[in-house]
Design a protein around this motif. Structure first.
Motif, short mmCIF file in Angstrom:
data_model
loop_
_atom_site.label_atom_id
_atom_site.label_comp_id
_atom_site.label_asym_id
_atom_site.label_seq_id
_atom_site.Cartn_x
_atom_site.Cartn_y
_atom_site.Cartn_z
N VAL A 1 53.20 5.89 6.07
CA VAL A 1 52.63 6.59 4.93
C VAL A 1 53.77 6.90 3.97
O VAL A 1 54.75 7.56 4.34
N ILE A 2 53.66 6.41 2.74
CA ILE A 2 54.65 6.65 1.70
C ILE A 2 53.91 7.18 0.49
O ILE A 2 52.99 6.53 -0.02
N ASP A 3 54.31 8.35 0.03
CA ASP A 3 53.65 9.00 -1.11
C ASP A 3 52.15 9.12 -0.89
O ASP A 3 51.34 8.79 -1.76
N ASN A 4 51.78 9.55 0.33
CA ASN A 4 50.38 9.75 0.71
C ASN A 4 49.55 8.47 0.67
O ASN A 4 48.33 8.53 0.55
N GLN A 5 50.20 7.31 0.72
CA GLN A 5 49.48 6.04 0.75
C GLN A 5 49.87 5.29 2.02
O GLN A 5 51.04 5.18 2.36
N LYS A 6 48.85 4.79 2.70
CA LYS A 6 49.09 4.01 3.91
C LYS A 6 49.61 2.64 3.52
O LYS A 6 49.05 1.99 2.63
N GLN A 7 50.69 2.22 4.18
CA GLN A 7 51.27 0.92 3.88
C GLN A 7 51.60 0.21 5.19
O GLN A 7 51.84 0.83 6.21
N ARG A 8 51.64 -1.11 5.09
CA ARG A 8 51.96 -1.94 6.25
C ARG A 8 52.58 -3.23 5.74
O ARG A 8 52.06 -3.84 4.81
N GLU A 9 53.68 -3.63 6.35
CA GLU A 9 54.31 -4.89 5.94
C GLU A 9 53.64 -6.04 6.67
O GLU A 9 53.46 -6.00 7.88
N ILE A 10 53.28 -7.04 5.91
CA ILE A 10 52.69 -8.26 6.48
C ILE A 10 53.55 -9.44 6.03
O ILE A 10 53.80 -9.62 4.85
N ARG A 11 54.04 -10.20 7.01
CA ARG A 11 54.89 -11.35 6.71
C ARG A 11 54.18 -12.61 7.18
O ARG A 11 53.85 -12.75 8.35
N ILE A 12 54.00 -13.54 6.24
CA ILE A 12 53.35 -14.81 6.56
C ILE A 12 54.43 -15.88 6.68
O ILE A 12 55.20 -16.10 5.76
N HIS A 13 54.47 -16.53 7.84
CA HIS A 13 55.43 -17.62 8.09
C HIS A 13 54.66 -18.94 7.96
O HIS A 13 53.77 -19.23 8.75
N TYR A 14 55.02 -19.70 6.95
CA TYR A 14 54.34 -20.96 6.68
C TYR A 14 54.95 -22.09 7.52
O TYR A 14 56.12 -22.05 7.85
N LYS A 15 54.14 -23.07 7.79
CA LYS A 15 54.64 -24.23 8.52
C LYS A 15 55.66 -24.95 7.66
O LYS A 15 55.56 -24.98 6.44
N PHE A 16 56.65 -25.50 8.28
CA PHE A 16 57.71 -26.32 7.68
C PHE A 16 58.75 -25.52 6.91
O PHE A 16 59.89 -25.93 6.82
N VAL A 17 58.40 -24.39 6.30
CA VAL A 17 59.37 -23.66 5.47
C VAL A 17 59.63 -22.24 5.95
O VAL A 17 60.54 -21.58 5.47
N GLY A 18 58.82 -21.73 6.87
CA GLY A 18 59.06 -20.40 7.40
C GLY A 18 58.59 -19.30 6.45
O GLY A 18 57.71 -19.50 5.60
N TYR A 19 59.22 -18.13 6.58
CA TYR A 19 58.86 -16.97 5.76
C TYR A 19 59.44 -17.11 4.37
O TYR A 19 60.61 -17.44 4.20
N ILE A 20 58.62 -16.89 3.36
CA ILE A 20 59.08 -16.91 1.98
C ILE A 20 58.94 -15.49 1.46
O ILE A 20 57.84 -15.00 1.27
N GLY A 21 60.06 -14.83 1.27
CA GLY A 21 59.96 -13.43 0.87
C GLY A 21 60.92 -12.97 -0.15
O GLY A 21 61.78 -13.47 -0.66
#
Length: 106
Positions: A86-106
């Protein structure tokens, strides 16, 4: 007057041993550098190949209108879902998508 050893071109044993040891150390260092560079080249070439494969796959889905299971299986390797916070009264969650062949793009 020069000694007879120097006239014949002979090197003292301790100097010869030191030179051989220096040569062996330099040879090992250069062999390690060559191995490191070879691995870097292989990784680069693999990365290029994976990137090209990714581009080929993405081209198939350039005009996609709906996301279905088959498309997800072709494009995504894994999804990481982080802890909720919870940051500034807002619920947050990190989501990381790892694509095939190239991995995580962030």
């Amino acid at each position: 007057m020069l000694s007879e050893d120097k006239v014949k071109g002979e090197i003292a044993e301790d100097i010869c041993t030191r030179l051989i040891n220096q040569y062996e150390a330099e040879r090992r260092e250069k062999a390690e550098e060559a191995h490191t560079l070879t691995v870097q080249i292989e990784n680069f070439q693999s990365g290029q190949s994976n990137t090209q494969e990714w581009i080929n796959v993405i081209r198939q889905f350039a005009n996609i209108e709906t996301l279905d299971r088959d498309t997800i299986l072709k494009l995504i390797d894994k999804v990481e879902v982080g802890e909720r916070s919870v940051i500034d009264n807002q619920k947050q969650r990190e989501i990381r998508i790892h694509y095939k062949f190239v991995g995580y793009i962030g």
